[in-house]
Design a protein around this motif. Structure first.
Motif, PDB file in Angstrom:
ATOM      1  N   MET A 184       0.880  -1.175   0.000  1.00  0.00           N
ATOM      2  CA  MET A 184       0.000   0.000   0.000  1.00  0.00           C
ATOM      3  C   MET A 184       0.916   1.223   0.000  1.00  0.00           C
ATOM      4  O   MET A 184       1.669   1.422   0.949  1.00  0.00           O
ATOM      5  N   PRO A 185       0.884   2.026  -1.077  1.00  0.00           N
ATOM      6  CA  PRO A 185       1.774   3.195  -1.132  1.00  0.00           C
ATOM      7  C   PRO A 185       1.408   4.226  -0.064  1.00  0.00           C
ATOM      8  O   PRO A 185       0.295   4.228   0.468  1.00  0.00           O
ATOM      9  N   ILE A 186       2.355   5.097   0.239  1.00  0.00           N
ATOM     10  CA  ILE A 186       2.096   6.146   1.228  1.00  0.00           C
ATOM     11  C   ILE A 186       0.865   6.936   0.797  1.00  0.00           C
ATOM     12  O   ILE A 186       0.774   7.388  -0.339  1.00  0.00           O
ATOM     13  N   GLY A 187      -0.072   7.053   1.717  1.00  0.00           N
ATOM     14  CA  GLY A 187      -1.287   7.784   1.408  1.00  0.00           C
ATOM     15  C   GLY A 187      -2.182   7.944   2.625  1.00  0.00           C
ATOM     16  O   GLY A 187      -1.890   7.432   3.710  1.00  0.00           O
ATOM     17  N   ASN A 188      -3.301   8.636   2.410  1.00  0.00           N
ATOM     18  CA  ASN A 188      -4.318   8.828   3.433  1.00  0.00           C
ATOM     19  C   ASN A 188      -5.373   7.751   3.212  1.00  0.00           C
ATOM     20  O   ASN A 188      -6.053   7.737   2.192  1.00  0.00           O
ATOM     21  N   TYR A 189      -5.501   6.853   4.166  1.00  0.00           N
ATOM     22  CA  TYR A 189      -6.442   5.745   4.048  1.00  0.00           C
ATOM     23  C   TYR A 189      -7.633   5.885   4.998  1.00  0.00           C
ATOM     24  O   TYR A 189      -8.332   4.919   5.264  1.00  0.00           O
ATOM     25  N   GLY A 190      -7.839   7.075   5.524  1.00  0.00           N
ATOM     26  CA  GLY A 190      -8.966   7.316   6.418  1.00  0.00           C
ATOM     27  C   GLY A 190      -8.634   7.046   7.870  1.00  0.00           C
ATOM     28  O   GLY A 190      -8.887   7.873   8.732  1.00  0.00           O
ATOM     29  N   PHE A 191      -8.052   5.902   8.144  1.00  0.00           N
ATOM     30  CA  PHE A 191      -7.663   5.589   9.525  1.00  0.00           C
ATOM     31  C   PHE A 191      -6.344   6.264   9.891  1.00  0.00           C
ATOM     32  O   PHE A 191      -5.958   6.297  11.048  1.00  0.00           O
ATOM     33  N   SER A 192      -5.651   6.780   8.869  1.00  0.00           N
ATOM     34  CA  SER A 192      -4.371   7.449   9.069  1.00  0.00           C
ATOM     35  C   SER A 192      -4.180   8.455   7.945  1.00  0.00           C
ATOM     36  O   SER A 192      -4.502   8.163   6.797  1.00  0.00           O
ATOM     37  N   LYS A 235      -1.263   9.460   6.947  1.00  0.00           N
ATOM     38  CA  LYS A 235      -0.083   9.051   6.179  1.00  0.00           C
ATOM     39  C   LYS A 235       0.304   7.642   6.632  1.00  0.00           C
ATOM     40  O   LYS A 235       0.733   7.422   7.764  1.00  0.00           O
ATOM     41  N   PHE A 236       0.170   6.693   5.723  1.00  0.00           N
ATOM     42  CA  PHE A 236       0.350   5.283   6.043  1.00  0.00           C
ATOM     43  C   PHE A 236       0.907   4.565   4.823  1.00  0.00           C
ATOM     44  O   PHE A 236       0.612   4.917   3.683  1.00  0.00           O
ATOM     45  N   THR A 237       1.711   3.533   5.064  1.00  0.00           N
ATOM     46  CA  THR A 237       2.167   2.657   3.986  1.00  0.00           C
ATOM     47  C   THR A 237       2.364   1.248   4.531  1.00  0.00           C
ATOM     48  O   THR A 237       2.630   1.060   5.721  1.00  0.00           O
ATOM     49  N   PHE A 238       2.217   0.278   3.663  1.00  0.00           N
ATOM     50  CA  PHE A 238       2.364  -1.135   4.010  1.00  0.00           C
ATOM     51  C   PHE A 238       3.405  -1.698   3.047  1.00  0.00           C
ATOM     52  O   PHE A 238       3.240  -1.650   1.833  1.00  0.00           O
ATOM     53  N   ILE A 239       4.498  -2.250   3.606  1.00  0.00           N
ATOM     54  CA  ILE A 239       5.645  -2.668   2.800  1.00  0.00           C
ATOM     55  C   ILE A 239       6.050  -4.091   3.153  1.00  0.00           C
ATOM     56  O   ILE A 239       6.006  -4.488   4.315  1.00  0.00           O
ATOM     57  N   GLU A 240       6.474  -4.839   2.143  1.00  0.00           N
ATOM     58  CA  GLU A 240       7.134  -6.116   2.368  1.00  0.00           C
ATOM     59  C   GLU A 240       8.590  -5.911   1.975  1.00  0.00           C
ATOM     60  O   GLU A 240       8.893  -5.561   0.830  1.00  0.00           O
ATOM     61  N   ASP A 241       9.503  -6.090   2.941  1.00  0.00           N
ATOM     62  CA  ASP A 241      10.915  -5.821   2.655  1.00  0.00           C
ATOM     63  C   ASP A 241      11.557  -6.957   1.862  1.00  0.00           C
ATOM     64  O   ASP A 241      10.908  -7.971   1.556  1.00  0.00           O
ATOM     65  N   ARG A 242      12.812  -6.808   1.516  1.00  0.00           N
ATOM     66  CA  ARG A 242      13.521  -7.783   0.670  1.00  0.00           C
ATOM     67  C   ARG A 242      13.686  -9.148   1.333  1.00  0.00           C
ATOM     68  O   ARG A 242      14.020 -10.125   0.668  1.00  0.00           O
ATOM     69  N   PHE A 243      13.460  -9.222   2.647  1.00  0.00           N
ATOM     70  CA  PHE A 243      13.549 -10.488   3.366  1.00  0.00           C
ATOM     71  C   PHE A 243      12.179 -11.173   3.488  1.00  0.00           C
ATOM     72  O   PHE A 243      12.080 -12.271   4.009  1.00  0.00           O
ATOM     73  N   GLY A 244      11.114 -10.460   3.068  1.00  0.00           N
ATOM     74  CA  GLY A 244       9.770 -11.008   3.142  1.00  0.00           C
ATOM     75  C   GLY A 244       8.985 -10.579   4.367  1.00  0.00           C
ATOM     76  O   GLY A 244       7.826 -10.955   4.535  1.00  0.00           O
TER      77      GLY A 244
END
Length: 181
Positions: free
Chosen positions: A154-162, A164-173
C-alpha cells in the motif's frame, strides 16, 4: 543449564548434610564435586533470560537472518543486538548461520534464526510489524529503505484511519506497516 547442574547440586547438598568429620574420602569427594561445579559455572554457556516474556520471532529460510537483523537495527533509534548464537560445524545447519539471535528495535524485543529446514510456509503480510513514525521524514526514509528490493503493498497515502500510512514487504519477506501519528 540449570537442569544440567541439578543432579550435581543435589549430590553436593546430600554430601553437605553429612558429617564432614566422618572420613577423609568424604572431604576429598566433596572438594572434587565443588571444583567441578565451579568449573561448570565458569564454562557454562547459557541463553540470556529476557526482560520481557513476549518477543516477535522471525524465522529466515535463506540463511539471511544476520543480514536482516543488522539491517533492521541500522534503521531504528534505540536499537541493538543483544545476543547472537551461531551454528557450529557439528550440526545439521550451515556453519555460521544464526541458531538464535536476540535484538531490540527501538526498545522492542525481537528474535530470529536461520532455519535449516525448508518449510512450506514463509512470512505473510497477515502478520506485520507496526511502526508509529513521528515525522514525515521518518516515514519517508523508512518507507524508502524498507521497500528497496521488496514491494510496496500500500503506497504512502491517506487511508482514512491514518493521514499518512504505507504497508511494505521488505527484501527479506517481512511486512511493515508504517504510520504517521
Amino acid at each position: 543449564m540449570k537442569y544440567f547442574l541439578a543432579p550435581l547440586l543435589f549430590t553436593i547438598i546430600i554430601f553437605s548434610c553429612a558429617d564432614p568429620s566422618q572420613d577423609k574420602q568424604f572431604q576429598q569427594e566433596y572438594a572434587a564435586l565443588q571444583a567441578q561445579l565451579d568449573s561448570l559455572k565458569q564454562n557454562a554457556v547459557s541463553l540470556p533470560l529476557p526482560d520481557k516474556t513476549i518477543a516477535t520471532f522471525l524465522t529466515f529460510q535463506e540463511n539471511n537472518a544476520e543480514e536482516a537483523m543488522n539491517f533492521y537495527v541500522s534503521l531504528f533509534e534505540n536499537s541493538k543486538i543483544l545476543d547472537v548464537q551461531k551454528h557450529g560445524n557439528d550440526g545439521p545447519a550451515k556453519e555460521g548461520s544464526i541458531f538464535v539471535a536476540t535484538f531490540e528495535l527501538n526498545g522492542n524485543r525481537f528474535m530470529c534464526s536461520d532455519s535449516y529446514i525448508k518449510h512450506e510456509w514463509d512470512f505473510t503480510p497477515g502478520v506485520s510489524v507496526w511502526v508509529d513514525c513521528k515525522t514525515d521524514d521518518e516515514i519517508e526514509t523508512l518507507s524508502a529503505k524498507l521497500s528497496e528490493g521488496g514491494s510496496v503493498l500500500m503506497p504512502i497515502g491517506n487511508y482514512g484511519f491514518s493521514t499518512k500510512f504505507t504497508f511494505i514487504e521488505d527484501r527479506f519477506g517481512v511486512s511493515w506497516q508504517l504510520n504517521l501519528q
